[in-house]
Design an enzyme around this catalytic site. Structure first.
Site, mmCIF file in Angstrom:
data_model
loop_
_atom_site.group_PDB
_atom_site.id
_atom_site.type_symbol
_atom_site.label_atom_id
_atom_site.label_comp_id
_atom_site.label_asym_id
_atom_site.label_seq_id
_atom_site.Cartn_x
_atom_site.Cartn_y
_atom_site.Cartn_z
ATOM 1 N N SER A 194 43.475 61.681 -46.600
ATOM 2 C CA SER A 194 42.446 62.544 -46.852
ATOM 3 C C SER A 194 42.482 63.288 -48.315
ATOM 4 C CB SER A 194 42.053 63.223 -45.667
ATOM 5 O OG SER A 194 43.142 63.927 -45.215
ATOM 6 N N HIS A 222 38.113 58.536 -43.082
ATOM 7 C CA HIS A 222 37.723 58.604 -44.507
ATOM 8 C C HIS A 222 37.392 56.907 -45.054
ATOM 9 C CE1 HIS A 222 37.492 62.731 -45.683
ATOM 10 N NE2 HIS A 222 38.545 62.788 -44.988
ATOM 11 N N LYS A 253 31.721 62.307 -41.129
ATOM 12 C CA LYS A 253 31.717 62.357 -42.619
ATOM 13 C C LYS A 253 30.567 61.384 -43.088
ATOM 14 C CE LYS A 253 36.807 63.321 -42.016
ATOM 15 N NZ LYS A 253 36.633 64.859 -42.109
#
Ligand code: PMP
Length: 407
Positions: A194, A222, A253
């Protein structure tokens, strides 16, 4: 006799002063608009390069609509922990759809990616097991390991040979107290790291694990929505279906909402329902969140242009930053760090960009090593070419002024 009363928590304010003196203190900026390509922060409209909203789903009309309908039909809260009275048909439907999307037998959702990691790791490991972890794994993995009774070993970042050595030693020697072989060995890695935006060498990790009978656990926070077909993640990206026992993903996200999930076998899901502490002791998602997540999966399947746009903008942005002379480290994904070294320089650069109408947060110690302070940028599918051009212009101006790139 008079006693001067001393504040027993005086050290709290002292720690803050210390952080400020070391240029490690970061005030919160307040956003008064919705999340998006431009946001209003501290009263000022700026181009945002700092969200994890990869596909722009935080404000997508279809997700908004799904959330509103769920509120009308099911209200605003689930009312309890899922094992008591908080499992709704919506939760079950989301998990079935996520399992289908990921190509796994089952999925269990958690309140966040963080609680997914701190829930699953101590549930599936104990004294008789070994956890082997990449040195740069996310804080929530580290906390999950801290909550486990299992011993752990750390391999240097992405170093598959070192991982093999550890696995060979563990398989040959067994448990350190001489009580026999480990019950199981779990190799844990982020799918995409990340802070640096680099991708785990998953094929090598899987081969090493298979050679020594270890299970692989990948945290795809991610990679969800970013890698693989329609954003199915790193396992799909590398064609490793069926060879990674546990995939953690986040719904906070690219999916644009909030939550985490664990994808794996039916037995894993069953055990987590019985034992994972965040699942057992914390209330489940409200209906609006679940409905928006369900719609997000449909959008990811039906609007592939979002992920295509994410990647084309990412490539252009990286190429331009390199051309300007910035050090973007080892990034391979839309997370693009701009490494400047000292934390003070990173904070000053970030402030300068803000003046130019661009929001790029600084990443400083302890999130990254002391001398690796950086701006951490993420390009999203929602940014237009004009936004990107304006942002790059601000980087050029600020970078020259602060002596980060040649004038
Ligand atoms: N794992 C990784 C690798 C992450 O980067 C993050 C978020 N920074 C998380 C887990 C936590 O996810 P969430 O925000 O859904 O709690």
């Amino acid at each position: 006799m008079s006693m001067t009363r001393q504040d027993p928590l005086a050290f709290v304010a002292e720690e803050i002063e210390d952080l400020k003196a070391k240029h490690l203190y970061r005030p919160l900026r307040v956003m008064s608009s919705q999340q998006g390509p431009t946001v209003t922060l501290d009263g000022r409209e700026v181009i945002s390069l700092s969200s994890n909203d990869y596909l722009g789903l935080t404000h997508h009309p279809r997700l908004r609509q799904a959330a509103l309908e769920a509120v009308r039909e099911f209200g605003v809260g689930s009312g309890a922990v899922r094992t008591i009275a908080g499992t709704m048909s919506l939760h079950e439907a989301l998990e079935a759809e996520l399992a289908e999307f990921k190509g796994t037998a089952a999925v269990l959702t958690f309140q966040s990616g963080f609680t997914a990691n701190t829930g699953v790791i101590p549930t599936i490991t104990g004294e008789a097991d070994l956890i082997v972890s990449d040195a740069l794994n996310h804080a929530s993995i580290i906390d999950g390991m801290r909550l486990s009774k299992a011993p752990r070993k750390v391999f240097p970042h992405k170093d598959v040979e070192a991982l093999r050595e550890i696995l060979r030693g563990a398989a040959e020697d067994g448990r350190p107290d001489g009580s026999g072989p480990y019950r199981s060995i779990l190799v844990v890695t982020d799918g995409v790291f990340s802070m640096d935006g680099d991708i785990a060498p998953l094929p090598g990790i899987v081969e090493a694990a298979e050679a020594y009978g270890a299970a692989v656990f990948v945290d795809d926070a991610h990679a969800s929505g970013v890698l693989g077909r329609n954003g199915r993640g790193s396992v799909d990206h590398f064609g490793l279906h069926g060879r990674v026992a546990i995939q953690v993903g986040t719904l906070s996200k690219a999916v644009g909402v909030l939550g985490g999930y664990v994808a794996g076998s039916e037995a894993l899901r069953e055990l987590l329902i019985q034992r994972a502490r965040p699942f057992l002791f914390s209330t489940s998602h409200p209906p609006a969140v679940v409905a928006a997540c369900r719609e997000a999966i449909r959008v990811m399947e039906e609007e592939p242009q979002l992920i295509e746009r994410l990647w084309s903008s990412t490539k252009r942005f990286k190429a331009e930053l390199t051309r300007l002379g910035f050090d973007t480290g080892r990034s391979e994904t839309p997370i693009t760090p701009i490494i400047v070294g000292e934390s003070e320089a990173a904070i000053r650069f970030s402030n300068r960009l803000f003046e130019e109408g661009v929001f790029a947060t600084s990443g400083v110690y302890p999130t990254v090593a002391l001398d690796q302070a950086r701006l951490r940028t993420i390009v999203t599918a929602a940014l237009t070419d004009e936004h990107l051009d304006r942002a790059l212009e601000a980087f050029a101006v600020g970078g020259r002024e602060l002596g980060l790139v040649a004038g």
